[in-house]
Design a protein around this motif. Structure first.
Motif, PDB file in Angstrom:
ATOM      1  N   MET A  26      36.234 140.871  76.094  1.00 28.17           N
ATOM      2  CA  MET A  26      35.902 139.445  75.941  1.00 28.17           C
ATOM      3  C   MET A  26      36.680 138.813  74.791  1.00 28.17           C
ATOM      4  SD  MET A  26      31.802 139.638  76.740  1.00 28.17           S
ATOM      5  CE  MET A  26      31.464 137.957  76.274  1.00 28.17           C
ATOM      6  N   LEU A  27      36.742 139.499  73.653  1.00 25.28           N
ATOM      7  CA  LEU A  27      37.477 138.978  72.497  1.00 25.28           C
ATOM      8  C   LEU A  27      38.964 138.821  72.799  1.00 25.28           C
ATOM      9  CD1 LEU A  27      35.837 140.926  69.522  1.00 25.28           C
ATOM     10  CD2 LEU A  27      35.627 138.486  70.029  1.00 25.28           C
ATOM     11  N   PHE A  28      39.542 139.823  73.463  1.00 23.88           N
ATOM     12  CA  PHE A  28      40.968 139.782  73.772  1.00 23.88           C
ATOM     13  C   PHE A  28      41.284 138.776  74.882  1.00 23.88           C
ATOM     14  CE2 PHE A  28      43.214 143.668  71.906  1.00 23.88           C
ATOM     15  CZ  PHE A  28      42.313 143.778  70.852  1.00 23.88           C
ATOM     16  N   PHE A  60      42.173 132.763  77.927  1.00 26.85           N
ATOM     17  CA  PHE A  60      41.326 131.881  78.736  1.00 26.85           C
ATOM     18  C   PHE A  60      41.430 130.430  78.272  1.00 26.85           C
ATOM     19  CE2 PHE A  60      37.378 129.795  79.987  1.00 26.85           C
ATOM     20  CZ  PHE A  60      37.367 130.085  81.346  1.00 26.85           C
ATOM     21  N   VAL A  61      41.417 130.228  76.966  1.00 24.85           N
ATOM     22  CA  VAL A  61      41.538 128.862  76.427  1.00 24.85           C
ATOM     23  C   VAL A  61      42.897 128.277  76.803  1.00 24.85           C
ATOM     24  CG1 VAL A  61      41.693 127.493  74.296  1.00 24.85           C
ATOM     25  CG2 VAL A  61      39.878 129.211  74.551  1.00 24.85           C
ATOM     26  N   TRP A  62      43.960 129.076  76.661  1.00 28.10           N
ATOM     27  CA  TRP A  62      45.318 128.627  76.997  1.00 28.10           C
ATOM     28  C   TRP A  62      45.404 128.244  78.476  1.00 28.10           C
ATOM     29  CZ3 TRP A  62      49.476 128.900  73.370  1.00 28.10           C
ATOM     30  CH2 TRP A  62      50.718 128.539  73.896  1.00 28.10           C
ATOM     31  N   TRP A  63      44.863 129.130  79.322  1.00 28.64           N
ATOM     32  CA  TRP A  63      44.855 128.862  80.767  1.00 28.64           C
ATOM     33  C   TRP A  63      44.075 127.592  81.078  1.00 28.64           C
ATOM     34  CZ3 TRP A  63      40.286 128.993  83.733  1.00 28.64           C
ATOM     35  CH2 TRP A  63      40.464 128.860  85.112  1.00 28.64           C
ATOM     36  N   GLN A  75      46.492 127.807  89.209  1.00 30.82           N
ATOM     37  CA  GLN A  75      46.138 129.106  89.789  1.00 30.82           C
ATOM     38  C   GLN A  75      44.925 129.693  89.077  1.00 30.82           C
ATOM     39  OE1 GLN A  75      49.968 131.070  87.632  1.00 30.82           O
ATOM     40  NE2 GLN A  75      49.272 132.155  89.386  1.00 30.82           N
ATOM     41  N   PRO A  76      44.203 130.584  89.763  1.00 32.57           N
ATOM     42  CA  PRO A  76      43.028 131.220  89.151  1.00 32.57           C
ATOM     43  C   PRO A  76      43.431 132.042  87.920  1.00 32.57           C
ATOM     44  CG  PRO A  76      43.059 131.583  91.530  1.00 32.57           C
ATOM     45  CD  PRO A  76      44.385 130.979  91.161  1.00 32.57           C
ATOM     46  N   PHE A  77      42.509 132.186  87.000  1.00 29.24           N
ATOM     47  CA  PHE A  77      42.753 132.865  85.721  1.00 29.24           C
ATOM     48  C   PHE A  77      43.296 134.278  85.904  1.00 29.24           C
ATOM     49  CE2 PHE A  77      40.884 135.285  82.022  1.00 29.24           C
ATOM     50  CZ  PHE A  77      41.789 134.819  81.075  1.00 29.24           C
ATOM     51  N   GLU A  87      46.150 145.129  77.749  1.00 33.75           N
ATOM     52  CA  GLU A  87      47.045 144.651  78.797  1.00 33.75           C
ATOM     53  C   GLU A  87      46.820 143.180  79.114  1.00 33.75           C
ATOM     54  OE1 GLU A  87      49.760 146.267  79.650  1.00 33.75           O
ATOM     55  OE2 GLU A  87      48.972 147.697  78.192  1.00 33.75           O
ATOM     56  N   VAL A  88      45.576 142.744  79.081  1.00 35.21           N
ATOM     57  CA  VAL A  88      45.276 141.318  79.281  1.00 35.21           C
ATOM     58  C   VAL A  88      45.985 140.492  78.220  1.00 35.21           C
ATOM     59  CG1 VAL A  88      43.437 139.594  79.031  1.00 35.21           C
ATOM     60  CG2 VAL A  88      43.105 141.546  80.547  1.00 35.21           C
ATOM     61  N   LEU A  89      45.825 140.878  76.966  1.00 37.40           N
ATOM     62  CA  LEU A  89      46.375 140.078  75.865  1.00 37.40           C
ATOM     63  C   LEU A  89      47.895 140.169  75.761  1.00 37.40           C
ATOM     64  CD1 LEU A  89      45.820 138.211  73.473  1.00 37.40           C
ATOM     65  CD2 LEU A  89      45.515 140.248  72.057  1.00 37.40           C
ATOM     66  N   PHE A  90      48.440 141.366  75.806  1.00 35.24           N
ATOM     67  CA  PHE A  90      49.865 141.530  75.532  1.00 35.24           C
ATOM     68  C   PHE A  90      50.765 141.357  76.752  1.00 35.24           C
ATOM     69  CE2 PHE A  90      47.766 143.660  72.007  1.00 35.24           C
ATOM     70  CZ  PHE A  90      48.400 143.034  70.936  1.00 35.24           C
TER      71      PHE A  90
END
Length: 199
Positions: free
Chosen positions: A9-11, A16-19, A27-29, A103-106
């Motif tokens: 959630m933190l990463f 999420f905010v940027w998207w 497009q979906p997140f 992987e989500v973040l980087f």
């Protein structure tokens, strides 16, 4: 379990905010991050690159720990000597807490956003540099600077290879790097759990 979910959630907050402000209507997140089945043109080539990637991730980092670092500094040390009791926690740690969140973040967020204005090569170098520097920063107070530099270089190389695998071999899917990252972290956790190698 709670630590793994909280870390994901933190990463995911910044992506999420940027998207939400830039791509919500396009497009979906999850798709925006690269959560889709890898597009594999040549399965044999993909398998070879996948195995080589794991070797490139494992060998420099194991050598670093073996020759220059105390293994108790590794996150996987929390599983030391647990044996089978540690399997479920190790899976959560490897697949969700570190594999998925990083992987989500980087690769899902940072690489894809940097590649748009700067191109893939520059974007991949930049995200891998940030990836390496963050890993080095976590050990800043416990290791001398030359060893920190080796940590930055070895984890940066890992970040670069995973980014390359996603964007050049998997059609932009972060599923590939997520599986590679998870596998290598799980290997390290298992070595610690069953005390196969004493670093």
């Amino acid at each position: 379990m709670i630590n793994a979910i909280v870390q994901v959630m933190l990463f995911s907050v910044i992506p999420f905010v940027w998207w939400s402000f830039t791509a919500k209507n396009e497009q979906p997140f999850l798709e925006w991050l690269g959560f889709h089945r890898p597009v594999i043109v040549d399965k044999g080539k993909y398998a070879i690159f996948y195995i080589v990637s794991i070797v490139v991730l494992v060998v420099p980092n194991f050598a670093l720990v073996f020759f220059y670092m105390d293994g108790s500094l590794l996150a996987s040390h929390q599983f030391a000597g647990l044996g089978l009791v540690g399997v479920i926690p190790a899976l959560l740690y490897a697949i969700i807490q570190t594999g998925l969140s990083e992987e989500v973040l980087f690769r899902g967020f940072l690489l894809k956003r940097l590649a748009k204005p700067f191109g893939f090569q520059v974007g991949n170098w930049l995200q891998s540099l940030v990836f390496g520097c963050i890993h080095g920063a976590m050990l800043w107070t416990v290791l001398p600077f030359p060893i920190i530099l080796l940590v930055v270089l070895s984890t940066g190389l890992a970040g670069y290879v995973m980014g390359w695998m996603n964007e050049r071999v998997s059609g932009g899917s972060i599923m590939t790097s997520w599986s590679i990252h998870s596998l290598t972290n799980l290997m390290t956790a298992c070595l610690s759990m069953f005390q196969i190698l004493s670093f």
